[in-house]
Enzyme design. Structure first.
Site, mmCIF file in Angstrom:
data_model
loop_
_atom_site.group_PDB
_atom_site.id
_atom_site.type_symbol
_atom_site.label_atom_id
_atom_site.label_comp_id
_atom_site.label_asym_id
_atom_site.label_seq_id
_atom_site.Cartn_x
_atom_site.Cartn_y
_atom_site.Cartn_z
ATOM 1 N N GLU A 243 0.668 -1.229 0.042
ATOM 2 C CA GLU A 243 0.105 -0.006 -0.028
ATOM 3 C C GLU A 243 0.795 1.352 -0.043
ATOM 4 O OE1 GLU A 243 -3.933 0.399 2.125
ATOM 5 O OE2 GLU A 243 -2.615 1.672 3.305
ATOM 6 N N ARG A 269 -1.274 32.826 -20.881
ATOM 7 C CA ARG A 269 -1.606 33.774 -19.974
ATOM 8 C C ARG A 269 -0.712 35.066 -20.112
ATOM 9 N NH1 ARG A 269 -4.779 37.476 -17.358
ATOM 10 N NH2 ARG A 269 -4.367 37.734 -15.064
ATOM 11 N N GLN A 280 10.677 34.604 -13.982
ATOM 12 C CA GLN A 280 11.399 33.468 -13.632
ATOM 13 C C GLN A 280 10.543 32.896 -12.307
ATOM 14 O OE1 GLN A 280 15.116 34.627 -11.607
ATOM 15 N NE2 GLN A 280 15.934 32.783 -12.881
#
Length: 381
Positions: A243, A269, A280
């Site tokens: 798991e 954008r 940056q």
């Protein structure tokens, strides 16, 4: 270690990705807001074979090796907007099913593992109100009687508990032996005295039902004891290795999707006459997301490689669980920052990843417990 993929493996990953994109994204926001388990999608996953990928064909599985399996689970996570469904699938695969497959009798595998692989819902019940990180401080008891055991106690915060049809639960058969007196049992909804709670509300993974299991004078026959009496510690440790190592395999696919969406948005954008990716601060965040993705893959693939070659993997599984869960939270934070205002408005489905990621710091052993495991295996504790 060789991590190049064969054309067949890459085709299987692509098949899982396309299946996920086409079948697992209907009304995700509505289901997530209302704590609704995507039962129809779960059934589709079972029909597609997800719950049987790493198991023998003898029990209805596909017989894929660990590396192929985790690669396909990546594809599943990449194509699914809902982190809860892949988490639920992984939880059942790597705990309940692994436990029955590894420790069950042939009769138990035929009766229960085949049902789980075909889509029955299973839970793995060890956590109690007073035993979370202190795993073996169990209060649930199993009293030996003629033909079986009488189980009494409660399990809390159990993944898939409210809907489970089958559960592997751990109880103390001999309190004097402490953790060496813990035994595992397979219980199901047909047994008198076995009930489940309603879904417990939580901050994320809201399509993954979490709740409690209640056993009150529940008779479990001898044939439903999983492994030898007192072997619960070994069984739990074995299941937890699987798991911890694999439960976030699908989140790596989501990390990849986050990265792709972030790059695309940063390139389109525009602010101050240029794309935000030229800044940056944005490009560095994306570089960090890339680094986390590639490092997460290496942790996951190493666990699968060791598993495939029957080599010890306890420390590597702890490192994989720790790193991937924390990387997902950190990259989800960057995901939100890159998208700005859209990142915190729910309609854009960006902020959900962060909420879903928070539970990963707790599930299957907290980050602190993973660090303790690593330190202990390095001879420090």
């Amino acid at each position: 270690m060789e991590f190049s993929w064969s054309p067949e493996q890459l085709q299987l990953r692509q098949k899982a990705k396309l299946f996920s994109e086409a079948n697992l994204n209907e009304d995700v926001s509505q289901k997530e807001q209302n704590n609704l388990f995507p039962l129809e999608e779960w059934k589709k996953c079972a029909e597609f074979g997800v719950l049987g990928w790493p198991f023998s064909k003898e029990y209805g599985g596909s017989g894929f090796d660990p590396l192929t399996t985790v690669l396909m689970l990546e594809g599943l996570g990449y194509g699914c907007k809902d982190n809860g469904l892949p988490f639920s699938l992984n939880s059942q695969l790597w705990s309940t099913q692994v436990a029955i497959n590894a420790f069950g009798t042939e009769e138990q595998k035929q009766k229960y593992l085949t049902r789980l692989i075909s889509g029955a819902i299973g839970a793995f019940g060890i956590t109690e109100e007073g035993s979370g990180s202190d795993t073996y401080a169990l209060e649930m008891t199993a009293e030996k009687v003629d033909g079986g055991y009488i189980l009494n106690g409660e399990k809390h915060y159990i993944t898939l508990a409210p809907l489970c049809e089958i559960a592997v639960v751990f109880a103390t058969t001999n309190i004097k032996l402490a953790k060496w007196g813990i035994t595992a049992f397979i219980v199901d909804t047909t047994m008198d005295g076995f009930t489940r709670s309603e879904v417990r509300d939580k901050v994320g993974m809201r399509t993954t039902p979490m709740g409690n299991l209640y056993l009150k004078n529940c008779f479990v026959p001898d044939e439903n004891r999983l492994g030898r009496e007192g072997s619960g510690l070994s069984l739990f440790s074995s299941a937890m290795e699987s798991e911890r190592g694999y439960i976030f395999a699908s989140q790596i696919g989501r990390l990849e999707k986050q990265l792709e969406l972030s790059i695309a948005y940063a390139n389109t954008r525009m602010t101050f006459g240029k794309s935000i990716g030229k800044n940056q601060s944005i490009s560095n965040r994306i570089a960090n997301m890339r680094l986390r993705l590639e490092t997460s893959k290496m942790h996951l693939y190493k666990v699968a490689y060791l598993d495939q070659h029957d080599l010890p993997l306890m420390k590597e599984a702890a490192m994989a669980k720790l790193y991937i869960s924390e990387a997902f939270v950190e990259s989800s934070m960057d995901f939100i920052r890159i998208f700005g205002a859209k990142g915190v408005v729910t309609e854009y489905e960006v902020e959900r990843d962060l909420r879903d990621g928070l539970g990963g710091l707790i599930y299957s052993g907290t980050s602190d417990i993973q660090r303790n495991i690593i330190a202990k295996l390095d001879g420090l504790l």
